[in-house]
Motif scaffolding. Sequence first.
Motif, PDB file in Angstrom:
ATOM      1  N   ASP A 284       7.389  66.849  25.866  1.00  0.00           N
ATOM      2  CA  ASP A 284       7.111  68.966  25.432  1.00  0.00           C
ATOM      3  C   ASP A 284       5.637  68.514  26.147  1.00  0.00           C
ATOM      4  O   ASP A 284       4.779  67.733  25.971  1.00  0.00           O
ATOM      5  N   THR A 285       4.817  69.842  25.646  1.00  0.00           N
ATOM      6  CA  THR A 285       3.823  70.493  26.301  1.00  0.00           C
ATOM      7  C   THR A 285       2.506  69.440  25.390  1.00  0.00           C
ATOM      8  O   THR A 285       2.436  69.006  26.197  1.00  0.00           O
ATOM      9  N   GLN A 286       3.263  69.177  23.789  1.00  0.00           N
ATOM     10  CA  GLN A 286       1.954  69.120  23.103  1.00  0.00           C
ATOM     11  C   GLN A 286       1.952  67.733  22.770  1.00  0.00           C
ATOM     12  O   GLN A 286       0.828  66.965  23.153  1.00  0.00           O
ATOM     13  N   ARG A 287       2.923  66.970  23.414  1.00  0.00           N
ATOM     14  CA  ARG A 287       3.452  65.654  23.080  1.00  0.00           C
ATOM     15  C   ARG A 287       2.254  64.845  24.267  1.00  0.00           C
ATOM     16  O   ARG A 287       2.059  63.633  24.332  1.00  0.00           O
ATOM     17  N   LEU A 288       2.999  65.344  25.969  1.00  0.00           N
ATOM     18  CA  LEU A 288       1.973  65.147  27.107  1.00  0.00           C
ATOM     19  C   LEU A 288       0.513  65.293  26.903  1.00  0.00           C
ATOM     20  O   LEU A 288      -0.120  64.516  27.324  1.00  0.00           O
ATOM     21  N   ALA A 289       0.240  66.309  26.072  1.00  0.00           N
ATOM     22  CA  ALA A 289      -1.421  66.881  26.124  1.00  0.00           C
ATOM     23  C   ALA A 289      -2.058  65.496  25.117  1.00  0.00           C
ATOM     24  O   ALA A 289      -3.649  64.981  25.123  1.00  0.00           O
ATOM     25  N   ASP A 290      -1.037  65.187  23.873  1.00  0.00           N
ATOM     26  CA  ASP A 290      -1.590  63.969  22.909  1.00  0.00           C
ATOM     27  C   ASP A 290      -1.936  62.940  23.486  1.00  0.00           C
ATOM     28  O   ASP A 290      -2.843  62.069  23.369  1.00  0.00           O
TER      29      ASP A 290
END
Length: 357
Positions: A284-290
């Motif tokens: 998901d968007t947040q996890r890939l950024a994390d």
Amino acid sequence: MKKTLILTTALTGMAFAASAQEVTVMSWGGAYTKSQVEAYHKPFTAETGIRVNSVDADNPATPIKAQVEAGNVTVDVADIELADAVRLCDEGLLEVIDHSALPPAPDGTPATEDFLAAAMVSDCAVPSIVWSTVVAYNTNNVSGTPTTLADFFDTATFPGKRGARKDPTSLLEMALMADGVPAGQVYDLLSTDAGVDRAFAKLDTIKSDVVWWEAGAQPPQLLADGEVVMSTAYNGRIFNAQLTEGQPFGIIWDGQILDFDLFVIPKGAPNKEEALKFISFSTDTQRLADQAAWISYGPARASSAPLVGLFNDGKTEMGPHMPTAPENLKNALANDFEFWADRKVELTERFNAWLLR
């Protein structure tokens, strides 16, 4: 009393089954696996209660192919390179994944439109990162400052051993670019016998000086130990050695080979439902950024890019260290997954024969 005992036993069994949920994820080890454990595994278990078993391989595509063909699959999710994802899917060795079921971007954009189009080419895989193969050097051991891919092959100006992955992928492309072939013409030339011959002829010029590596954690160690003065390497491994270990490493971005890694589910995975949940959560968007807070690989979703901030040291801006930073893309070559899906077996056989000569 008997009914109560039966009900209690049943409920206990249900609780045990729920707590026994698990998923086995195979990746590449080292700093890369650590970034996944921190960004994906720990939060996933915290949210779902599903335990993540982490296992590593030099190239996960090899053992999962062997497991599926042997009918003894123990891995639920594997992180593999794009060309391997395409090839293994075409061979029927991977489960098909419904991309439309993946979580949308925060603004509602469907996942199928949010992921970078160049990586969304397999029905069996979900992209996670953009990474690159670069040349790195130890500033304490190399004479002068190498700046181009040609310098990697110039042992007269920059004497010393070279490290290189024991695999033709990226290495043949680098050999041609170092020999003067423009990035945009590399694959057209490599599709010909003359182009392959030219690439191997260039590799001949450094063959006696090469220390071969197979696992991504090896190049930083070879450079740190002084066994080589330059090495091909995964950009994120070098970044982590620079930032977390204080290693005096430099990166030559000239001629970097851009690539993608993707999550896949081997055919017959024992925990397919949990595997799908893990992949959906982790991409998901947040996890890939994390994940980008732990290693300098770019997220494969457009909506993740604005969320990329500081390294986990709390002070280093990650943007300039990404392979996709504008300054680093001046002479980059995107890996042609179709070329390697078609030619990997043939060129690997020639490469292995060349090694033995």
